[in-house]
Design an enzyme around this catalytic site. Structure first.
Site, short mmCIF file in Angstrom:
data_model
loop_
_atom_site.label_atom_id
_atom_site.label_comp_id
_atom_site.label_asym_id
_atom_site.label_seq_id
_atom_site.Cartn_x
_atom_site.Cartn_y
_atom_site.Cartn_z
N HIS A 102 47.49 44.96 37.46
CA HIS A 102 48.17 46.17 37.00
C HIS A 102 47.36 46.76 35.85
CE1 HIS A 102 51.59 43.76 38.58
NE2 HIS A 102 52.20 44.91 38.81
N ASP A 105 48.06 45.02 32.62
CA ASP A 105 47.57 43.64 32.56
C ASP A 105 46.19 43.62 31.93
OD1 ASP A 105 49.77 43.02 34.18
OD2 ASP A 105 48.58 43.07 36.02
#
Length: 438
Positions: A102, A105
């Site tokens: 993501h 992330d």
């Protein structure tokens, strides 16, 4: 990072059944040819960034247990770079061909969307540099549209069009970074695209908003020349009470309604399947039957718990039936096996990450080889062909081909001597047959 994180320093390799206690593959021989392709090219393993590198080990009753060094500090970008160093070392040690992430992330959110995008692009530069000298490639990227409080009422389905707009900006950045890094797919998971109560929810409006949002993503994918599919990930609930991407059947209906079947496929997860009251096998088989199968998030849930435990996949019989379904229809194209799985809260040694992935990769390889053997022997396909052989005959083809009316069929059924008899489904025989392979 200057300090060594993992005890292991040599990439895990295939050692066979006589492997010792050190991390080694007992079943996953990446260069073994199966149906004309290397096992690595069939399975297309990917390590996920979020559970492996971002999760601190917390739960609703307690805080972090892992104490990762990149989780603490005053310079968020320095922490992100340190995390990337460990990530690519993990990819090297596991010798995996792919990873997934993501946006948040990889890079910290900033004080504005512009700052967040700048952070993401800076880390994408770092990823690009690391990938230039590494084996690993990007299976897919995605944007986190569910953690920040702005998305508590959804992103695409939010009652505020400004939040819809913010989410569009976030997805554009993540999609463009995915494209730049050579990603093979782009994922949309609607964790907050659902409702807590119908008392404050306009279902038609929210579904129309979601359909428009996905259409915008598809339009932009074509505009920038991204050739991979958009993947939607079904899940029935958690964090919302009810999510609009409930299961494969629901997603298919949504994609058909908004004319998205050409560009959007499904990323299916085992734990999400059982939360929806289905087996993993069912969801994959249905996606294949409907022509919307794309990729897998391979993990396992606990059948006794009602939430997403995201454990590493270790159930060989379950996986074998799933892989038989996939292999029988040609195998993966752009998709793969993403380990959307997290080590347990008490697994605090860094090398637990390695052991978890190695064990699950071996389970998948063992299951895949069993699936290939079943397919080669016609163990399940031959009985299936026999069960439906009447539909391959002249009358069956005529019915399905539109050459018989309801009256035609009724007249035949009323004719003299027409008395079709049932035949055994042979379920117990087939179940015991599968056990011979796994």
């Amino acid at each position: 990072m200057s300090a060594k994180f993992f005890e292991e320093s040599t990439p895990v390799a295939f050692a066979g059944q006589d492997a010792g206690p050190a991390p080694a593959f007992r079943w996953y021989d990446k260069d073994r040819l199966v149906h004309g392709r290397r096992l690595e090219d069939h399975l297309r393993f990917a390590v996920c960034y979020w559970h492996s590198l971002c999760w601190p080990g917390g739960d609703p009753f307690g805080g972090e247990t892992f104490l990762r060094p990149w989780h603490h500090g005053t310079d968020a970008m320095a922490q992100a770079r340190a995390k990337a160093d460990v990530a690519f070392e993990l990819f090297r040690l596991l010798d995996v061909p792919f990873f997934t992430f993501h946006d948040v992330d990889a890079a910290p959110e900033g004080a504005s969307l512009a700052e967040s995008v700048a952070n993401l692009n800076a880390i994408a530069d770092l990823f690009e540099a690391k990938m230039a000298s590494a084996k690993v490639r990007l299976l897919w990227g995605t944007a986190n549209l569910f953690t920040h409080r702005r998305y508590m009422a959804g992103a695409a389905t939010n009652p505020d069009p400004d939040i819809f707009t913010y989410a569009a900006g976030q997805v554009r950045a993540a999609l463009e970074v995915t494209h730049r890094l050579g990603g093979q797919n782009y994922v949309l998971w609607g964790g907050r695209e659902g409702y807590e109560t119908l008392l404050n929810t306009d279902l038609k409006r929210e579904l129309d908003q979601l359909g428009r949002f996905v259409s915008l993503v598809v339009e932009h994918k074509h505009k920038i020349g991204f050739n991979g599919p958009i993947l939607i990930e079904p899940k029935p609930k958690e964090p919302t009470k009810h999510q609009y991407d409930f299961d494969v059947a629901t997603c298919y209906g949504f994609l058909a309604r908004y004319d998205l079947l050409k560009d959007v496929k499904l990323n299916i997860e085992q734990n999400h399947a059982i939360l929806a009251g289905h087996s993993f096998h069912h969801e994959v088989a249905l996606a294949e039957a409907l022509g919307v199968f794309g990729s897998l998030d391979v993990n396992r849930g606990d059948d006794l718990l009602g939430w997403d435990t995201d454990q590493f996949a270790m159930n060989v019989p379950e996986l074998a039936l799933v892989f038989h379904e996939i292999l029988n229809r040609g195998g993966f194209t752009s998709g793969g096996l993403n380990f959307d799985a997290k080590i347990r809260r008490q697994s605090i040694d860094p090398d637990d990450l390695i052991h978890a992935h190695v064990g699950s990769m071996d389970a998948c390889a063992r299951a895949f080889l069993a699936a290939a053997d079943m397919l080669d022997a016609g163990a399940l396909t031959a009985p299936l062909d026999k069960r439906y052989e009447g539909w391959a005959g002249p009358e069956g083809r005529a019915i399905l081909g539109g050459q018989r009316s309801l009256a035609d069929l009724a007249d035949r059924a009323l004719g003299p001597g027409f008395d079709p008899q049932p035949r055994s489904g042979r379920q117990e025989y087939l179940e015991s047959l599968v056990n011979r392979y796994v």
